[in-house]
Design a protein around this motif. Sequence first.
Motif, PDB file in Angstrom:
ATOM      1  N   ALA A   1      43.146 -44.737 -16.757  1.00 61.59           N
ATOM      2  CA  ALA A   1      41.710 -44.678 -16.445  1.00 61.59           C
ATOM      3  C   ALA A   1      41.288 -43.216 -16.240  1.00 61.59           C
ATOM      4  N   PRO A   2      40.104 -42.839 -16.754  1.00 65.80           N
ATOM      5  CA  PRO A   2      39.696 -41.430 -16.685  1.00 65.80           C
ATOM      6  C   PRO A   2      39.722 -40.845 -15.258  1.00 65.80           C
ATOM      7  N   GLU A   3      39.327 -41.673 -14.247  1.00 65.04           N
ATOM      8  CA  GLU A   3      39.318 -41.124 -12.878  1.00 65.04           C
ATOM      9  C   GLU A   3      40.745 -40.849 -12.385  1.00 65.04           C
ATOM     10  N   SER A   4      41.693 -41.688 -12.810  1.00 65.67           N
ATOM     11  CA  SER A   4      43.094 -41.449 -12.405  1.00 65.67           C
ATOM     12  C   SER A   4      43.649 -40.230 -13.132  1.00 65.67           C
ATOM     13  N   ILE A   5      43.335 -40.133 -14.423  1.00 69.43           N
ATOM     14  CA  ILE A   5      43.801 -38.970 -15.197  1.00 69.43           C
ATOM     15  C   ILE A   5      43.247 -37.687 -14.560  1.00 69.43           C
ATOM     16  N   ALA A   6      41.957 -37.698 -14.223  1.00 70.60           N
ATOM     17  CA  ALA A   6      41.334 -36.489 -13.655  1.00 70.60           C
ATOM     18  C   ALA A   6      42.042 -36.086 -12.363  1.00 70.60           C
ATOM     19  N   ARG A   7      42.437 -37.095 -11.593  1.00 74.90           N
ATOM     20  CA  ARG A   7      43.088 -36.821 -10.311  1.00 74.90           C
ATOM     21  C   ARG A   7      44.473 -36.194 -10.487  1.00 74.90           C
ATOM     22  N   VAL A   8      45.214 -36.664 -11.483  1.00 77.02           N
ATOM     23  CA  VAL A   8      46.607 -36.203 -11.597  1.00 77.02           C
ATOM     24  C   VAL A   8      46.781 -35.058 -12.599  1.00 77.02           C
ATOM     25  N   LYS A   9      45.742 -34.761 -13.386  1.00 73.52           N
ATOM     26  CA  LYS A   9      45.883 -33.734 -14.435  1.00 73.52           C
ATOM     27  C   LYS A   9      46.407 -32.397 -13.874  1.00 73.52           C
ATOM     28  N   PRO A  10      45.890 -31.918 -12.717  1.00 72.16           N
ATOM     29  CA  PRO A  10      46.437 -30.643 -12.207  1.00 72.16           C
ATOM     30  C   PRO A  10      47.938 -30.719 -11.909  1.00 72.16           C
ATOM     31  N   LEU A  11      48.423 -31.909 -11.561  1.00 78.92           N
ATOM     32  CA  LEU A  11      49.866 -32.060 -11.299  1.00 78.92           C
ATOM     33  C   LEU A  11      50.647 -32.065 -12.616  1.00 78.92           C
ATOM     34  N   LEU A  12      50.068 -32.707 -13.633  1.00 75.46           N
ATOM     35  CA  LEU A  12      50.740 -32.730 -14.940  1.00 75.46           C
ATOM     36  C   LEU A  12      50.805 -31.313 -15.515  1.00 75.46           C
ATOM     37  N   ASP A  13      49.752 -30.529 -15.252  1.00 80.88           N
ATOM     38  CA  ASP A  13      49.755 -29.131 -15.727  1.00 80.88           C
ATOM     39  C   ASP A  13      50.870 -28.319 -15.069  1.00 80.88           C
ATOM     40  N   VAL A  14      51.256 -28.732 -13.863  1.00 83.63           N
ATOM     41  CA  VAL A  14      52.330 -28.019 -13.154  1.00 83.63           C
ATOM     42  C   VAL A  14      53.687 -28.273 -13.825  1.00 83.63           C
ATOM     43  N   VAL A  15      53.878 -29.481 -14.362  1.00 83.40           N
ATOM     44  CA  VAL A  15      55.211 -29.815 -14.875  1.00 83.40           C
ATOM     45  C   VAL A  15      55.347 -29.626 -16.383  1.00 83.40           C
ATOM     46  N   GLY A  16      54.197 -29.447 -17.076  1.00 81.86           N
ATOM     47  CA  GLY A  16      54.278 -29.340 -18.532  1.00 81.86           C
ATOM     48  C   GLY A  16      53.560 -28.115 -19.064  1.00 81.86           C
ATOM     49  N   ARG A  17      53.871 -27.801 -20.342  1.00 83.03           N
ATOM     50  CA  ARG A  17      53.149 -26.694 -20.986  1.00 83.03           C
ATOM     51  C   ARG A  17      51.949 -27.220 -21.740  1.00 83.03           C
ATOM     52  N   LYS A  18      51.923 -28.546 -22.009  1.00 85.64           N
ATOM     53  CA  LYS A  18      50.812 -29.130 -22.759  1.00 85.64           C
ATOM     54  C   LYS A  18      50.670 -30.590 -22.318  1.00 85.64           C
ATOM     55  N   VAL A  19      49.430 -30.986 -22.079  1.00 88.86           N
ATOM     56  CA  VAL A  19      49.175 -32.385 -21.713  1.00 88.86           C
ATOM     57  C   VAL A  19      48.253 -32.990 -22.773  1.00 88.86           C
ATOM     58  N   HIS A  20      48.730 -34.018 -23.466  1.00 89.10           N
ATOM     59  CA  HIS A  20      47.880 -34.743 -24.423  1.00 89.10           C
ATOM     60  C   HIS A  20      47.326 -35.970 -23.710  1.00 89.10           C
ATOM     61  N   VAL A  21      46.020 -36.135 -23.703  1.00 89.31           N
ATOM     62  CA  VAL A  21      45.442 -37.339 -23.090  1.00 89.31           C
ATOM     63  C   VAL A  21      45.116 -38.335 -24.205  1.00 89.31           C
ATOM     64  N   LEU A  22      45.691 -39.535 -24.076  1.00 86.70           N
ATOM     65  CA  LEU A  22      45.615 -40.517 -25.167  1.00 86.70           C
ATOM     66  C   LEU A  22      44.725 -41.709 -24.821  1.00 86.70           C
ATOM     67  N   GLY A  23      43.709 -41.496 -24.001  1.00 89.05           N
ATOM     68  CA  GLY A  23      42.754 -42.564 -23.724  1.00 89.05           C
ATOM     69  C   GLY A  23      43.077 -43.355 -22.474  1.00 89.05           C
ATOM     70  N   ASP A  24      42.402 -44.501 -22.318  1.00 90.77           N
ATOM     71  CA  ASP A  24      42.495 -45.211 -21.035  1.00 90.77           C
ATOM     72  C   ASP A  24      43.453 -46.403 -21.051  1.00 90.77           C
ATOM     73  N   GLU A  25      44.151 -46.607 -22.162  1.00 91.71           N
ATOM     74  CA  GLU A  25      45.153 -47.694 -22.200  1.00 91.71           C
ATOM     75  C   GLU A  25      46.536 -47.082 -22.023  1.00 91.71           C
ATOM     76  N   PRO A  26      47.135 -47.227 -20.846  1.00 92.39           N
ATOM     77  CA  PRO A  26      48.415 -46.548 -20.579  1.00 92.39           C
ATOM     78  C   PRO A  26      49.484 -46.748 -21.646  1.00 92.39           C
TER      79      PRO A  26
END
Length: 301
Positions: free
Chosen positions: A142-167
């Motif tokens: 869900a976009p609100e969950s992605i928005a919340r965790v994106k800064p954490l994903l940026d910490v562990v990866g060099r690139k984050v691909h967001v593939l929509g709202d279906e996990p």
Amino acid sequence: MNLGFVGLGSMGHGIASNLVRAGHRVKGFNRTRSKADELEKELEGFRAVGSPAEAARGSDVVFSMLADDAAVEATFLSSEGAAIAGLAPGAVHVSMSTISPAMSTKLETAHRKAGHGYVAAPVLGRPDAAEKAQLVVLAAGAPESIARVKPLLDVVGRKVHVLGDEPKKANVVKLGVNFVLAVMLETLGEAIAMNEEHGIDAKTYLDIANSLLGSKVLEAYGTMIAEDRFRPAGFKVRLGLKDVQLALEAAESVDVPMPLGSVLRDRFIATIAEGKGDLDWSAVARTLPRPNANARARKPQ
Ligand SMILES: NC(=O)c1ccc[n+]([C@@H]2O[C@H](COP(=O)([O-])OP(=O)(O)OC[C@H]3O[C@@H](n4cnc5c(N)ncnc54)[C@H](OP(=O)(O)O)[C@@H]3O)[C@@H](O)[C@H]2O)c1
């Protein structure tokens, strides 16, 4: 943020460490407790806890990096002390393990019922990339969950691909990438065997092949195969079999044939039958029938 982490194996160790280094407080659970205790000694800001529920309790986000569907089921859904019971409404689960799309959807449903967010975030990259925060993250939710965790994903990866709202879509892409890697291992194994049987050593063949086919993946795995260097395992043969099986299941569920997947499945099983299940998965390239090599090896010098 207050974070939880479940699964401190080869991949989880580096990812959890990077979250701590970025200033987050992390409570971590691992089935084999000693791995969590060691991390606590290494890193101020990391605390080892005794159950997945404890790791989740009071956490804004709980990460999981576990071997397979069964491990996720045991630690998040069905055991006493499962993480889902400890997680507060509004918190988010970031699932980084390579699991089936079906399990990802099961987690999404269970978390939604409990008022939690859920993001599937499987990764590309081996343990050295995890330690150096160089992973490629495939995220969906869900976009609100992605928005919340994106800064954490940026910490562990060099690139984050967001593939929509279906996990589950993130899990499908991950299986598709690992399937091609496994095919590359099989074809490298076959081509190297043919060359060696004709008296051309693996390194000579690889240097020439790389001048046209060259990729970081081919070079890295080709060198490991040429040098028969499969320890320590970055990614174990057993986990490779799991991924091939998951790809076959995911393809079958949408009526897509994967003939090479069936060949790979048998190659991985044969490799495990030779006692190599805990070697790096590139060892599958050395599990080919080699009647001439075997005959030569048996011949007294
Ligand atoms: N290694 C790679 O290059 C790589 C790259 C991308 C993605 N992945 C994926 O990342 C995930 C983790 O891989 P890894 O290489 O870190 O594997 P690993 O070193 O074998 O770690 C597996 C983790 O899962 C835990 N676990 C296994 N079965 C369990 C169970 N039934 N209940 C509770 N915990 C259980 C292990 O606990 P113990 O310590 O007690 O065994 C350990 O924490 C897998 O899904 C893998 O496919 C791996």
